[in-house]
Scaffold this motif. Structure first.
Motif, PDB file in Angstrom:
ATOM      1  N   GLY A  63      11.923  -0.208  -3.765  1.00 10.42           N
ATOM      2  CA  GLY A  63      11.030  -1.327  -3.498  1.00 10.42           C
ATOM      3  C   GLY A  63      10.015  -1.001  -2.424  1.00 10.42           C
ATOM      4  O   GLY A  63       8.827  -1.324  -2.550  1.00 10.42           O
ATOM      5  N   LEU A  64      10.459  -0.323  -1.359  1.00 14.24           N
ATOM      6  CA  LEU A  64       9.535   0.073  -0.294  1.00 14.24           C
ATOM      7  C   LEU A  64       8.488   1.052  -0.798  1.00 14.24           C
ATOM      8  O   LEU A  64       7.309   0.958  -0.440  1.00 14.24           O
ATOM      9  CB  LEU A  64      10.313   0.704   0.862  1.00 14.24           C
ATOM     10  N   ALA A  65       8.905   1.990  -1.637  1.00 16.35           N
ATOM     11  CA  ALA A  65       7.952   2.984  -2.144  1.00 16.35           C
ATOM     12  C   ALA A  65       6.861   2.324  -2.976  1.00 16.35           C
ATOM     13  O   ALA A  65       5.672   2.645  -2.834  1.00 16.35           O
ATOM     14  CB  ALA A  65       8.691   4.033  -2.972  1.00 16.35           C
ATOM     15  N   ALA A  66       7.243   1.390  -3.841  1.00 18.05           N
ATOM     16  CA  ALA A  66       6.252   0.701  -4.671  1.00 18.05           C
ATOM     17  C   ALA A  66       5.309  -0.133  -3.809  1.00 18.05           C
ATOM     18  O   ALA A  66       4.093  -0.160  -4.038  1.00 18.05           O
ATOM     19  CB  ALA A  66       6.962  -0.178  -5.703  1.00 18.05           C
ATOM     20  N   LEU A  67       5.862  -0.818  -2.823  1.00 13.92           N
ATOM     21  CA  LEU A  67       5.027  -1.608  -1.923  1.00 13.92           C
ATOM     22  C   LEU A  67       4.114  -0.707  -1.093  1.00 13.92           C
ATOM     23  O   LEU A  67       2.948  -1.046  -0.843  1.00 13.92           O
ATOM     24  CB  LEU A  67       5.893  -2.468  -1.010  1.00 13.92           C
ATOM     25  N   GLY A  68       4.647   0.428  -0.646  1.00 15.08           N
ATOM     26  CA  GLY A  68       3.821   1.355   0.115  1.00 15.08           C
ATOM     27  C   GLY A  68       2.609   1.806  -0.678  1.00 15.08           C
ATOM     28  O   GLY A  68       1.493   1.884  -0.142  1.00 15.08           O
TER      29      GLY A  68
ATOM     30  N   THR B 129       6.656  -1.233   8.518  1.00 15.85           N
ATOM     31  CA  THR B 129       7.593  -0.383   7.776  1.00 15.85           C
ATOM     32  C   THR B 129       7.000  -0.013   6.414  1.00 15.85           C
ATOM     33  O   THR B 129       7.029   1.159   6.002  1.00 15.85           O
ATOM     34  CB  THR B 129       8.935  -1.103   7.589  1.00 15.85           C
ATOM     35  N   ILE B 130       6.458  -1.005   5.713  1.00 18.56           N
ATOM     36  CA  ILE B 130       5.822  -0.747   4.417  1.00 18.56           C
ATOM     37  C   ILE B 130       4.623   0.188   4.593  1.00 18.56           C
ATOM     38  O   ILE B 130       4.415   1.122   3.797  1.00 18.56           O
ATOM     39  CB  ILE B 130       5.382  -2.075   3.771  1.00 18.56           C
TER      40      ILE B 130
ATOM     41  N   LEU C  54       1.877   5.595   4.063  1.00 16.03           N
ATOM     42  CA  LEU C  54       1.171   6.721   4.686  1.00 16.03           C
ATOM     43  C   LEU C  54       1.963   8.023   4.603  1.00 16.03           C
ATOM     44  O   LEU C  54       1.561   9.033   5.190  1.00 16.03           O
ATOM     45  CB  LEU C  54       0.872   6.386   6.154  1.00 16.03           C
ATOM     46  N   GLY C  55       3.094   7.995   3.880  1.00 13.41           N
ATOM     47  CA  GLY C  55       3.898   9.197   3.757  1.00 13.41           C
ATOM     48  C   GLY C  55       4.679   9.540   5.001  1.00 13.41           C
ATOM     49  O   GLY C  55       5.064  10.705   5.210  1.00 13.41           O
ATOM     50  N   LEU C  56       4.952   8.549   5.830  1.00 14.04           N
ATOM     51  CA  LEU C  56       5.701   8.728   7.063  1.00 14.04           C
ATOM     52  C   LEU C  56       7.106   8.158   6.905  1.00 14.04           C
ATOM     53  O   LEU C  56       7.360   7.366   5.989  1.00 14.04           O
ATOM     54  CB  LEU C  56       4.987   7.998   8.209  1.00 14.04           C
ATOM     55  N   PRO C  57       8.040   8.506   7.786  1.00 16.21           N
ATOM     56  CA  PRO C  57       9.347   7.845   7.748  1.00 16.21           C
ATOM     57  C   PRO C  57       9.190   6.337   7.911  1.00 16.21           C
ATOM     58  O   PRO C  57       8.302   5.867   8.634  1.00 16.21           O
ATOM     59  CB  PRO C  57      10.087   8.464   8.938  1.00 16.21           C
TER      60      PRO C  57
END
Length: 333
Positions: free
Chosen positions: A27-32, A164-165, A170-173
């Motif tokens: 979910g975080l990856a899609a939102l990112g 966080t998102i 941005l490809g960061l932790p």
């Protein structure tokens, strides 16, 4: 893209449901990815599915309206922006936001109440006293302070979740921005745009064109004419109110951090149509997330392509913020 009667284009600002952030990494990856696209293209997006309780919003909305309905003399009893306090009450035509970018325009047709961080560091850095100052609350209405504090805390929490998102985008932790949530110099502003009853001066707006100064801003506003407009590639575009949504936009610090991969976009509050009358009064509340006074903002490693150089020198966040505040206050208050 067609232009409505007011002359501004329809909104290019996407609406993003952030509730999938609670579902974990996927979910975080899609939102990112969605946030990265919006921040590259326009620097604005609307969030829904944020989980902020409507009661917290309603309480502040009513208390802020009650404050702005007070007689001017009582509002002026609240401290004004000064050399030792960057916040307080600013009357109609008490600010010129366009000056933050070195532009000249007539004063803005709005009044505002501004309060800085609710929690201060144990030691205030030299030069930071006006930014890291104890809040100076209005005496009336009594409901304002508790409502303001509850809303501020809800926005600070939302800002942390958004960062966080953004880190993932941005490809960061995911936890990259967590250290920047401590000792924040974040602030909040309630704004009243009264009816425009007389012809404005040439070039006068409810809020002149400007960019925000910090990392991100979270905005809620009434559905009334004469409001937020953003400067896109095709011109000025109106951003309508989204039921249950908050408008999020990037500030100058995020543009510096990302080497302009993400944009801090010009925006303004336009004028209502002629004859709009009592329906044109408008209220908004904006939370400004700002990092710690002495945080150094420099180009992020994931935002620098091979062979590319940073576009900005590293900057300390606090002095940048204070210089912007000082440039906008109308003299003679």
């Amino acid at each position: 893209m067609s232009a409505p009667a007011g002359g501004a284009l329809e909104s290019p600002v996407p609406i993003i449901d952030i509730s999938p952030a609670a579902e974990g990494a996927d979910g975080l990856a899609a939102l990112g990815r969605a946030v990265d696209e919006a921040c590259r293209r326009i620097g604005f997006f609307v969030v829904v599915g944020h989980g902020v309780q409507e009661g917290v919003i309603d309480d502040l909305w009513a208390a802020a309206r009650a404050f702005f309905d007070l007689p001017l003399a009582l509002k002026r009893a609240t401290p004004a922006p000064s050399a030792d306090y960057a916040y307080g009450y600013s009357p109609v035509e008490g600010e010129v936001l366009a000056r933050s970018l070195g532009a000249s325009s007539p004063p803005d047709l709005k009044e505002s109440l501004n309060i800085g961080p609710l929690r201060l560091p144990a030691v205030i850095p030299a030069g930071a006293e006006a930014i890291l100052a104890e809040p100076r609350w209005p005496e009336r209405p009594a409901a304002l302070r508790p409502a303001w504090e509850a809303y501020f805390e809800a926005m600070a929490d939302l800002a942390g979740r958004l960062l966080t998102i953004m880190a993932v985008g941005l490809g960061l932790p995911a936890e990259f921005f967590e250290p920047y949530l401590d000792d924040c110099s974040s602030a909040m502003r309630a704004i009243n745009y009264p009816e425009v009853q007389t012809a404005p001066l040439p070039g006068q707006l409810r809020a002149g064109a400007h960019t925000d100064y910090g990392t991100l801003s979270i905005l809620r506003f009434d559905d009334a004419p004469g409001g937020l407009e953003v400067k896109g590639l095709d011109g000025w575009a109106t951003v309508p109110a989204t039921p249950g949504g908050f408008v999020v936009n990037l500030g100058d610090m995020m543009a510096r951090w990302t080497n302009d991969r993400w944009v801090s976009t010009l925006h303004r509050a336009g004028l209502p149509p002629v004859g709009a009358g009592h329906t044109s009064r408008r209220q908004s509340v904006v939370f400004f997330h700002n990092v710690a006074w002495d945080a150094e903002v420099r180009c992020l490693p994931t935002c620098l392509a091979p062979g590319e150089s940073p576009r900005y020198e590293p900057v300390l966040a606090g002095p940048h913020l204070l210089s912007k505040f000082a440039s906008t206050v109308e003299s003679g208050y």
